[in-house]
Enzyme design. Sequence first.
Site, PDB file in Angstrom:
ATOM      1  N   LYS A 279       0.234   3.195  12.366  1.00  0.00           N
ATOM      2  CA  LYS A 279       0.112   3.298  13.825  1.00  0.00           C
ATOM      3  C   LYS A 279       1.496   3.471  14.440  1.00  0.00           C
ATOM      4  O   LYS A 279       2.485   2.987  13.877  1.00  0.00           O
ATOM      5  CB  LYS A 279      -0.615   2.086  14.402  1.00  0.00           C
TER       6      LYS A 279
ATOM      7  N   HIS B  96       6.978  -1.293  -0.367  1.00  0.00           N
ATOM      8  CA  HIS B  96       7.733  -0.034  -0.401  1.00  0.00           C
ATOM      9  C   HIS B  96       9.094  -0.245  -1.065  1.00  0.00           C
ATOM     10  O   HIS B  96       9.530   0.526  -1.896  1.00  0.00           O
ATOM     11  CB  HIS B  96       7.949   0.496   1.024  1.00  0.00           C
TER      12      HIS B  96
END
Lengths: 281, 175
Positions: free
Chosen positions: B102, B37
Amino acid sequence: MREIDVKIVKEAVKRLFLKANFYLDNKVKDKIKESLKKERSQLAKDILRTILKNAELAKNKMKPICQDTGSALVFMEIGQDIHFTNGFVKDAVNDGMREAYFEGYLRKSIVQDPVFERKNTMDNSPAIIYEKIVPGDKLKIIVAPKGGGAENMGEVRMLKPADGLEGVKQFILERIKKSSGNPCPPIIVGVGIGGNFDYSAYLSKIALLRPIDEFNENPKWAKFEKEMLIEINKLDVGPQGLGGKTTALKVAVETYPCHIASLPVAINLQCHAHRHAEEII
Amino acid sequence: MEIKITLPLTDEILHKLKMGDKVLLSGTIYTARDAAHKRFLEDNKNEVKLPFNPKNQIIYYVGPSPTKPGDVIGSSGPTTSYRMDSFACEFMQMGLKGMIGKGPRNSEVKECIKKFGAVYFVAIGGAAVVISESIVKSEIIAYEDLQSEAVRKLEVKDFPCYVAIDTEGNDIFDR
């Protein structure tokens, strides 16, 4: 005095890491099956069933239960009458671990410098080795691959002695609520109480090694463990944090005497892929 | 009820998805974790060619275990999403419509999900082998030096996940 060739240690460590990563503990499976009967939420049931299916697939395909095959933790209880031969025992532990991570296609998740380059060591080394001297001439090795998601949710707090049992209880509940789905519930909760700042953290990790169906030897703490499990499962965190009655499968407390001014408490969480394996040499 | 979705996501599909729905995704998704990222956004700033165009795409937060010979991919469960919170809005500004991970997201990410009409899905952490069975093709397309954290293009068939935050900002973790 008993001599142990470090090659034997290396082979044992390798075997144990492979075993721990591929096979889910049967006692954990039983706990999950038990929880499945109590759950009312369809979502929670779906998750618990998938976890059981995953364990079967991992075993049959020899693939790691979870892609995060963790930091390599190795706990060694070394009999004081042992003399290791043919090399340094910690090198042998690292060699055995490396071989398991390569041959088992396990993920290498360790970076060398924690802040600067964060360059992967490429072989999951170094293992984190805890050694304890015990009477006798036996060597007990326990390995526990520990995933990052659950480990990140740990915390140490220096409570005041006046905070007492209620303070410990509130800390545990707060930590688990805040952790939500991050540590991959249903979790196993390790609590270390007493010692000092760092020893409480060690105790919380040791607590996770206790077999899931055993309780603290002190009846007062055993009662506390059982009560806390009920309280935690009322939080409605549930499997993966999506709600339900199965937030934790087990609470294990380990204690140690501490200073008159202190009440150190540490919480270390373990995901449902409760990976550990042991051998006695 | 299980909802089968063929990717890419469209606004019509996105607005039908509601918090708590179980979905089975089929089509192309991309993988990226923390390190990827960071590098992706640096490349974007420096106008370097990007690994993929995020427009209408889904990013799966995963770092698979190494692939065994004969397999498509190693174990491939989700990693914890909050570590990507500080990057997520910039990706949604670039058109990203879905994230799979998650655990809960922060309020900034939730606001962006609402603003850009995106969806946050959760997959089951630790169901890594079950999930890997739904991945039919895997290719590293960028940042190979990051190893398990490299950017992969995945073809999935009935990839199982749940809607955690829908386009209206309803959040399954708000309880």
